[in-house]
Design a protein around this motif. Structure first.
Motif, PDB file in Angstrom:
ATOM      1  N   UNK A 115       0.822  -1.203   0.000  1.00 16.18           N
ATOM      2  CA  UNK A 115       0.000   0.000   0.000  1.00 16.18           C
ATOM      3  C   UNK A 115       0.857   1.255   0.000  1.00 16.18           C
ATOM      4  N   UNK A 116       1.978   1.212   0.715  1.00 15.44           N
ATOM      5  CA  UNK A 116       2.865   2.391   0.720  1.00 15.44           C
ATOM      6  C   UNK A 116       3.441   2.628  -0.676  1.00 15.44           C
ATOM      7  N   UNK A 117       3.781   1.550  -1.352  1.00 10.05           N
ATOM      8  CA  UNK A 117       4.295   1.706  -2.720  1.00 10.05           C
ATOM      9  C   UNK A 117       3.214   2.296  -3.617  1.00 10.05           C
ATOM     10  N   UNK A 118       2.005   1.763  -3.542  1.00 14.03           N
ATOM     11  CA  UNK A 118       0.907   2.279  -4.367  1.00 14.03           C
ATOM     12  C   UNK A 118       0.644   3.762  -4.090  1.00 14.03           C
ATOM     13  N   UNK A 119       0.740   4.149  -2.806  1.00 12.87           N
ATOM     14  CA  UNK A 119       0.405   5.533  -2.425  1.00 12.87           C
ATOM     15  C   UNK A 119       1.373   6.546  -3.009  1.00 12.87           C
ATOM     16  N   UNK A 120       2.586   6.109  -3.350  1.00 11.18           N
ATOM     17  CA  UNK A 120       3.576   7.038  -3.899  1.00 11.18           C
ATOM     18  C   UNK A 120       3.777   6.895  -5.401  1.00 11.18           C
ATOM     19  N   UNK A 121       3.023   6.020  -6.032  1.00 13.93           N
ATOM     20  CA  UNK A 121       3.115   5.898  -7.490  1.00 13.93           C
ATOM     21  C   UNK A 121       2.342   7.044  -8.143  1.00 13.93           C
ATOM     22  N   UNK A 122       2.957   7.801  -9.031  1.00 16.04           N
ATOM     23  CA  UNK A 122       2.234   8.852  -9.749  1.00 16.04           C
ATOM     24  C   UNK A 122       1.023   8.281 -10.481  1.00 16.04           C
ATOM     25  N   UNK A 123      -0.005   9.070 -10.608  1.00 19.62           N
ATOM     26  CA  UNK A 123      -1.246   8.590 -11.219  1.00 19.62           C
ATOM     27  C   UNK A 123      -1.024   8.068 -12.636  1.00 19.62           C
ATOM     28  N   UNK A 124      -0.035   8.624 -13.348  1.00 18.55           N
ATOM     29  CA  UNK A 124       0.197   8.212 -14.729  1.00 18.55           C
ATOM     30  C   UNK A 124       1.138   6.999 -14.823  1.00 18.55           C
ATOM     31  N   UNK A 125       1.649   6.529 -13.691  1.00 20.81           N
ATOM     32  CA  UNK A 125       2.580   5.397 -13.715  1.00 20.81           C
ATOM     33  C   UNK A 125       1.829   4.077 -13.557  1.00 20.81           C
ATOM     34  N   UNK A 126       2.020   3.170 -14.483  1.00 17.62           N
ATOM     35  CA  UNK A 126       1.410   1.844 -14.394  1.00 17.62           C
ATOM     36  C   UNK A 126       2.324   0.910 -13.607  1.00 17.62           C
ATOM     37  N   UNK A 127       1.756  -0.197 -13.163  1.00 18.56           N
ATOM     38  CA  UNK A 127       2.564  -1.187 -12.456  1.00 18.56           C
ATOM     39  C   UNK A 127       3.639  -1.754 -13.376  1.00 18.56           C
ATOM     40  N   UNK A 128       3.296  -1.927 -14.650  1.00 20.16           N
ATOM     41  CA  UNK A 128       4.288  -2.443 -15.599  1.00 20.16           C
ATOM     42  C   UNK A 128       5.470  -1.481 -15.730  1.00 20.16           C
ATOM     43  N   UNK A 129       5.169  -0.163 -15.770  1.00 23.28           N
ATOM     44  CA  UNK A 129       6.249   0.824 -15.872  1.00 23.28           C
ATOM     45  C   UNK A 129       7.135   0.776 -14.640  1.00 23.28           C
ATOM     46  N   UNK A 130       6.523   0.725 -13.448  1.00 25.62           N
ATOM     47  CA  UNK A 130       7.300   0.647 -12.216  1.00 25.62           C
ATOM     48  C   UNK A 130       8.152  -0.617 -12.204  1.00 25.62           C
ATOM     49  N   UNK A 131       7.571  -1.738 -12.642  1.00 26.88           N
ATOM     50  CA  UNK A 131       8.322  -2.998 -12.669  1.00 26.88           C
ATOM     51  C   UNK A 131       9.537  -2.880 -13.583  1.00 26.88           C
ATOM     52  N   UNK A 132       9.349  -2.281 -14.768  1.00 30.75           N
ATOM     53  CA  UNK A 132      10.459  -2.111 -15.708  1.00 30.75           C
ATOM     54  C   UNK A 132      11.563  -1.245 -15.100  1.00 30.75           C
ATOM     55  N   UNK A 133      11.170  -0.122 -14.482  1.00 33.97           N
ATOM     56  CA  UNK A 133      12.149   0.797 -13.914  1.00 33.97           C
ATOM     57  C   UNK A 133      12.879   0.191 -12.724  1.00 33.97           C
ATOM     58  N   UNK A 134      12.200  -0.699 -11.992  1.00 37.94           N
ATOM     59  CA  UNK A 134      12.803  -1.321 -10.813  1.00 37.94           C
ATOM     60  C   UNK A 134      13.497  -2.636 -11.148  1.00 37.94           C
ATOM     61  N   UNK A 135      13.487  -3.027 -12.425  1.00 39.56           N
ATOM     62  CA  UNK A 135      14.147  -4.262 -12.826  1.00 39.56           C
ATOM     63  C   UNK A 135      13.448  -5.507 -12.340  1.00 39.56           C
ATOM     64  N   UNK A 136      12.115  -5.461 -12.291  1.00 41.79           N
ATOM     65  CA  UNK A 136      11.329  -6.595 -11.818  1.00 41.79           C
ATOM     66  C   UNK A 136      10.401  -7.093 -12.919  1.00 41.79           C
ATOM     67  N   UNK A 137       9.961  -8.334 -12.769  1.00 42.34           N
ATOM     68  CA  UNK A 137       8.920  -8.841 -13.657  1.00 42.34           C
ATOM     69  C   UNK A 137       7.579  -8.293 -13.185  1.00 42.34           C
ATOM     70  N   UNK A 138       6.690  -7.898 -14.099  1.00 41.05           N
ATOM     71  CA  UNK A 138       5.392  -7.335 -13.701  1.00 41.05           C
ATOM     72  C   UNK A 138       4.620  -8.240 -12.753  1.00 41.05           C
ATOM     73  N   UNK A 139       4.693  -9.554 -12.984  1.00 40.73           N
ATOM     74  CA  UNK A 139       3.952 -10.474 -12.117  1.00 40.73           C
ATOM     75  C   UNK A 139       4.521 -10.469 -10.708  1.00 40.73           C
ATOM     76  N   UNK A 140       5.846 -10.397 -10.588  1.00 37.26           N
ATOM     77  CA  UNK A 140       6.480 -10.376  -9.268  1.00 37.26           C
ATOM     78  C   UNK A 140       6.087  -9.109  -8.509  1.00 37.26           C
ATOM     79  N   UNK A 141       6.064  -7.958  -9.210  1.00 34.99           N
ATOM     80  CA  UNK A 141       5.652  -6.712  -8.560  1.00 34.99           C
ATOM     81  C   UNK A 141       4.199  -6.793  -8.129  1.00 34.99           C
ATOM     82  N   UNK A 142       3.325  -7.316  -9.021  1.00 32.53           N
ATOM     83  CA  UNK A 142       1.905  -7.404  -8.701  1.00 32.53           C
ATOM     84  C   UNK A 142       1.669  -8.255  -7.463  1.00 32.53           C
TER      85      UNK A 142
END
Length: 384
Positions: free
Chosen positions: A10-37
């Motif tokens: 929840x803390x991670x979600x609260x600081x994600x910009x509204x225009x940032x998707x989970x896939x974008x965050x996963x790419x920038x953090x070097x993670x697989x989208x499924x692992x981040x989800x």
């Protein structure tokens, strides 16, 4: 499902910009989208490296991301900037030279208070409210009053190029250069209190030149509130009356001249002329037993107080206790007291082979990534 894992998500979600998707965050953090989800939904823990990369991407503190709390050892710094005439901007050209002293102060606090120093009071955003908390005649012992009534530490050090305000955790600290010009010291202290009161240490970026004007305005209203200035009869005031006013308010001729201009007050010809003098010369000329100023001895006492090296007793006493416990190197206390380390009494290791490493340790540093991973594992966020 682990509540702490969900809270981190929840803390991670609260600081994600509204225009940032989970896939974008996963790419920038070097993670697989499924692992981040799955991590965001509390179905898996994040590794320490994953959390560190996510913190960098979102521009948040790793400690907060892990715990949901402010780091009790986090250091935030604001500096008083001077006006760079050539560039037309405010600047702090001495910051590089001051860095070692700033680091030494932070290291001393972290050694004295390993769990973070005690919090300061929340300072009011309205200067008049802060003035009321400081009480009448606070300028006479400004630094002492700030420490006792606000819980904000005041440090005076030689060789520092400008004034600074710091927060270590929730403790407010003001660092001032030693100077015989007590009026400069007073204004700098008021200016740095303004940074603390206005929350200039709370953002993700270090406070900068854009915070300087609000801090100056706050300082002016704290030391020279409009009501106090306007109650004087400036049209008939003489030079002696001006000296008394400067002594009582603890400000300089330059600061008062600017304040009168802002308030559109035209002083008498005698006062206008006197405001061109240096503050020490003007006050000393009228410090001849005047009931409001006293003799020149009182002027000298103010000069000595603002030009003496001084650290808060709270810090020194905490360092003393930690040295006596054998928990930190005596060099911290020697630095605080400004004495050779040989003068510091500290417990010697016993014959059973007690480690002497504590006496040779360098400046305390933050936990390593391995240590952080271990901490995460013991708090419900296992490293992968």
């Amino acid at each position: 499902m682990d509540k702490e894992l969900l809270a981190a998500g929840e803390r991670i979600r609260s600081r994600m910009p509204s225009e940032m998707s989970q896939r974008t965050l996963a790419d920038l953090a070097g993670m697989k989208p499924d692992a981040l989800s799955r991590g965001l939904n509390g179905q898996r823990g994040f590794s320490s490296m994953e959390l560190a990369r996510i913190a960098d991407v979102l521009g948040v503190e790793l400690y907060w991301l892990v715990t949901g709390e402010q780091d009790p050892r986090r250091v935030r710094i604001a500096a008083r900037h001077s006006w760079d005439v050539d560039r037309g901007v405010r600047a702090n050209p001495g910051r590089a030279r001051d860095e070692a002293l700033l680091e030494q102060v932070a290291a001393a606090y972290n050694a004295a208070f390993p769990a973070g120093p005690p919090p300061s009071r929340q300072l009011p955003e309205i200067p008049a409210d802060l003035r009321a908390e400081l009480g009448e005649d606070f300028v006479e012992n400004f630094g002492e009053v700030v420490e006792t009534r606000l819980g904000v530490d005041v440090i005076r050090l030689p060789r520092i190029t400008t004034s600074y305000s710091l927060t270590i955790g929730t403790r407010g600290i003001v660092m001032l250069a030693t100077t015989s010009n007590w009026f400069w010291s007073n204004w700098s202290l008021a200016h740095e209190l303004a940074h603390l009161a206005l929350g200039h240490h709370g953002g993700s970026a270090e406070p900068g030149e854009g915070d300087e004007r609000p801090a100056d305005d706050y300082a002016a209203q704290l030391l020279l509130p409009e009501k106090l200035v306007e109650q004087e009869n400036w049209h008939e005031m003489d030079e002696r009356g001006l000296a008394r006013f400067l002594w009582q308010t603890g400000v300089s001729t330059k600061a008062l001249k600017k304040r009168l201009a802002v308030l559109r007050i035209q002083p008498s010809t005698e006062v206008a002329s006197a405001l061109k003098q240096s503050t020490p010369a003007l006050i000393r000329a009228h410090a001849t037993g005047d009931r409001m100023i006293g003799d020149r001895r009182y002027v000298t006492l103010r000069q000595q107080a603002s030009s003496a090296r001084e650290l808060p007793s709270l810090l020194v006493e905490a360092l003393q206790r930690r040295v006596e416990q054998g928990a930190i190197s005596p060099e911290y206390l020697a630095w605080a007291l400004d004495v050779p380390v040989d003068e510091i009494d500290f417990p010697e290791p016993d014959d059973a082979g007690e480690s002497t490493a504590v006496y040779q340790q360098a400046l305390e540093s933050r936990p390593s990534q391995t240590a952080l991973g271990d901490w995460l594992a013991t708090n419900g966020l296992p490293a992968q």
